[in-house]
Design an enzyme around this catalytic site. Structure first.
Site, mmCIF file in Angstrom:
data_model
loop_
_atom_site.group_PDB
_atom_site.id
_atom_site.type_symbol
_atom_site.label_atom_id
_atom_site.label_comp_id
_atom_site.label_asym_id
_atom_site.label_seq_id
_atom_site.Cartn_x
_atom_site.Cartn_y
_atom_site.Cartn_z
ATOM 1 N N SER A 41 8.259 5.749 -4.917
ATOM 2 C CA SER A 41 7.866 7.051 -4.227
ATOM 3 C C SER A 41 8.441 8.341 -4.659
ATOM 4 O O SER A 41 9.563 8.161 -5.337
ATOM 5 C CB SER A 41 8.750 6.935 -2.474
ATOM 6 N N SER A 69 -2.536 -4.498 5.328
ATOM 7 C CA SER A 69 -3.384 -4.345 6.503
ATOM 8 C C SER A 69 -3.903 -2.767 6.743
ATOM 9 O O SER A 69 -4.608 -2.611 7.370
ATOM 10 C CB SER A 69 -2.626 -5.015 7.506
ATOM 11 N N ARG A 70 -2.975 -1.927 6.213
ATOM 12 C CA ARG A 70 -3.351 -0.553 6.670
ATOM 13 C C ARG A 70 -2.939 0.506 5.394
ATOM 14 O O ARG A 70 -2.427 0.036 4.400
ATOM 15 C CB ARG A 70 -2.046 0.196 7.805
ATOM 16 N N TYR A 106 15.882 5.311 2.549
ATOM 17 C CA TYR A 106 14.507 5.222 1.760
ATOM 18 C C TYR A 106 14.457 5.388 0.075
ATOM 19 O O TYR A 106 14.057 4.853 -0.595
ATOM 20 C CB TYR A 106 13.705 5.933 2.559
ATOM 21 N N ASN A 164 3.983 -3.482 -2.071
ATOM 22 C CA ASN A 164 3.604 -2.115 -1.419
ATOM 23 C C ASN A 164 4.039 -2.049 0.059
ATOM 24 O O ASN A 164 4.277 -0.894 0.621
ATOM 25 C CB ASN A 164 1.811 -2.089 -1.173
ATOM 26 N N LYS A 194 13.791 2.919 -2.908
ATOM 27 C CA LYS A 194 12.477 3.233 -3.862
ATOM 28 C C LYS A 194 13.242 3.472 -5.125
ATOM 29 O O LYS A 194 12.706 3.118 -6.149
ATOM 30 C CB LYS A 194 11.992 4.379 -3.258
ATOM 31 N N ILE A 210 1.201 11.186 1.137
ATOM 32 C CA ILE A 210 -0.259 10.532 1.346
ATOM 33 C C ILE A 210 -0.508 10.232 2.847
ATOM 34 O O ILE A 210 0.263 9.931 3.314
ATOM 35 C CB ILE A 210 -0.391 9.372 0.738
HETATM 36 P P1 NAP Z 1 1.623 2.511 6.465
HETATM 37 O O1 NAP Z 1 0.429 3.015 6.750
HETATM 38 O O2 NAP Z 1 2.779 2.687 7.724
HETATM 39 O O3 NAP Z 1 1.519 0.799 6.291
HETATM 40 C C1 NAP Z 1 2.645 0.214 5.982
HETATM 41 C C2 NAP Z 1 2.168 -1.385 5.446
HETATM 42 O O4 NAP Z 1 3.219 -2.200 5.307
HETATM 43 C C3 NAP Z 1 1.462 -2.192 6.836
HETATM 44 O O5 NAP Z 1 0.595 -2.931 6.418
HETATM 45 C C4 NAP Z 1 2.463 -3.003 7.329
HETATM 46 O O6 NAP Z 1 2.064 -4.207 7.891
HETATM 47 C C5 NAP Z 1 3.175 -3.303 6.153
HETATM 48 N N1 NAP Z 1 4.680 -3.859 6.430
HETATM 49 C C6 NAP Z 1 5.751 -3.053 6.742
HETATM 50 N N2 NAP Z 1 6.674 -3.857 6.837
HETATM 51 C C7 NAP Z 1 6.554 -5.068 6.463
HETATM 52 C C8 NAP Z 1 6.998 -6.170 6.216
HETATM 53 N N3 NAP Z 1 8.317 -6.641 6.580
HETATM 54 N N4 NAP Z 1 6.342 -7.307 5.794
HETATM 55 C C9 NAP Z 1 5.137 -7.250 5.353
HETATM 56 N N5 NAP Z 1 4.354 -6.219 5.638
HETATM 57 C C10 NAP Z 1 5.082 -5.164 6.103
HETATM 58 O O7 NAP Z 1 2.265 2.793 5.174
HETATM 59 P P2 NAP Z 1 1.664 3.494 3.799
HETATM 60 O O8 NAP Z 1 1.875 5.142 3.996
HETATM 61 O O9 NAP Z 1 0.342 2.734 3.470
HETATM 62 O O10 NAP Z 1 2.589 3.156 2.648
HETATM 63 C C11 NAP Z 1 2.462 1.991 2.009
HETATM 64 C C12 NAP Z 1 3.452 2.045 0.842
HETATM 65 O O11 NAP Z 1 3.406 3.299 0.060
HETATM 66 C C13 NAP Z 1 4.943 1.953 1.445
HETATM 67 O O12 NAP Z 1 5.795 1.203 0.374
HETATM 68 C C14 NAP Z 1 5.434 3.502 1.325
HETATM 69 O O13 NAP Z 1 6.952 3.293 1.224
HETATM 70 C C15 NAP Z 1 4.787 3.799 -0.054
HETATM 71 N N6 NAP Z 1 4.645 5.354 0.142
HETATM 72 C C16 NAP Z 1 3.846 5.920 1.059
HETATM 73 C C17 NAP Z 1 3.743 7.418 1.092
HETATM 74 C C18 NAP Z 1 2.996 8.055 2.187
HETATM 75 O O14 NAP Z 1 3.002 9.286 2.045
HETATM 76 N N7 NAP Z 1 2.179 7.520 2.815
HETATM 77 C C19 NAP Z 1 4.518 8.026 -0.320
HETATM 78 C C20 NAP Z 1 5.060 7.329 -1.033
HETATM 79 C C21 NAP Z 1 5.340 6.057 -0.888
HETATM 80 P P3 NAP Z 1 1.398 -4.130 9.289
HETATM 81 O O15 NAP Z 1 0.317 -3.454 9.468
HETATM 82 O O16 NAP Z 1 1.491 -5.647 9.952
HETATM 83 O O17 NAP Z 1 2.604 -3.438 10.311
#
Ligand code: NAP
Length: 245
Positions: A143, A13-14, A156, A91, A160, A189
């Site tokens: 991550s 979704s995001r 976390y 994801n 990971k 990110i």
């Molecule tokens: P985000 O913008 O916070 O989006 C999180 C997404 O995960 C949303 O779509 C959310 O759904 C969904 N979600 C969370 N808990 C869930 C659950 N229990 N069941 C189903 N969906 C769930 O995060 P992001 O930055 O895009 O991160 C995506 C992935 O990349 C994650 O695994 C994160 O750990 C990893 N990551 C991110 C970064 C970074 O810097 N951003 C770095 C390394 C790794 P809703 O919209 O319904 O809440």
């Protein structure tokens, strides 16, 4: 008989998940956009898929809830009896940072349950279709924190790192059936997950001198999900602007 090819992106979704949905849609997949709560954001992803002439479906379920996953995927299988999900991107993830000494049980369990149990429940369920059809691509979003460990993120980092271990083990189990299992390890990110971080000071330690974009993660995921990556499995690709791991 339906001949659409399906990909499922958890947390589509995001942020990074949305960018991955858009990439996979451009590869011709009908994308199942999973989300937990944010129906408005999930609908926006679906709209963006449609606007680029792609196809998608929404699937609301909490990936940390085994029963909810069984119900959602069971219903999908009933309505798509001739199909299987050939690309799965695990994801969905959350952060609940705290120093370990202050960490609450819920902060530990919520993070592990979402990243690790979510991977386990969904992957186990969808693997059968991939093995039967002798084709599949699984990409796990890990991550930098899981490779290096980051202070304030014991939960976390543990989740990971475990996901990376599972990636490597499963890759060896399923390689004979032409199913690959890989991970990406993003650094910082830009997304809702990092909006509370001080980018101006953090970027000084990133050689590329900026946070990455969700699209830059999605491009690597799309490659790993493609036919061209058939001989890459059990691998972890860092996407971190040169931040030393
Ligand atoms: P985000 O913008 O916070 O989006 C999180 C997404 O995960 C949303 O779509 C959310 O759904 C969904 N979600 C969370 N808990 C869930 C659950 N229990 N069941 C189903 N969906 C769930 O995060 P992001 O930055 O895009 O991160 C995506 C992935 O990349 C994650 O695994 C994160 O750990 C990893 N990551 C991110 C970064 C970074 O810097 N951003 C770095 C390394 C790794 P809703 O919209 O319904 O809440």
């Amino acid at each position: 008989m339906e001949n659409k090819k399906y990909a499922l992106v958890t947390g589509g979704s995001r942020g990074i998940g949305r960018a991955i949905c858009l990439e996979l849609s451009q590869m011709g997949y009908c994308v199942i956009v999973n989300f937990r709560d944010n129906a408005a954001a999930a609908n926006e992803t679906l709209k963006m898929i449609t606007e680029q002439d792609g196809k998608g479906e929404l699937m609301q379920c909490d990936v940390s809830d085994a029963n909810a996953i069984d119900a959602a995927l069971g219903q999908w299988e009933e309505t798509h009896p001739d199909c299987f999900v050939e690309v799965l991107v695990n994801n969905a993830g959350i952060r609940q940072d705290n120093l370990l000494i202050f960490m609450q049980d819920s902060q530990w369990h919520d993070v592990l349950d979402t990243t690790l149990n979510g991977f386990f429940y969904i992957t186990r369920r969808l693997l059968k279709g991939m093995l039967t059809h002798r084709y599949g691509r699984i990409v796990n979003v890990a991550s930098l924190s899981g490779l290096k460990g980051l202070p304030g993120q014991c939960n976390y980092s543990a989740a990971k790192a475990a996901l990376i271990g599972a990636t490597k083990a499963l890759a060896q189990e399923v390689a004979p059936r032409r199913v690959t299992v890989n991970a990406v390890a993003p650094g910082f990110i830009t997304s809702d997950m990092t909006k509370d971080l001080d980018e101006a000071s953090l970027k000084k330690m990133i050689p590329a001198n900026r946070f990455g974009k969700p699209e830059e993660v999605a491009a690597a995921v799309a490659f790993l999900a493609s036919d061209k990556a058939a001989y890459i499995t059990g691998e972890v690709i860092s996407i971190n602007g040169g931040l030393y791991t």
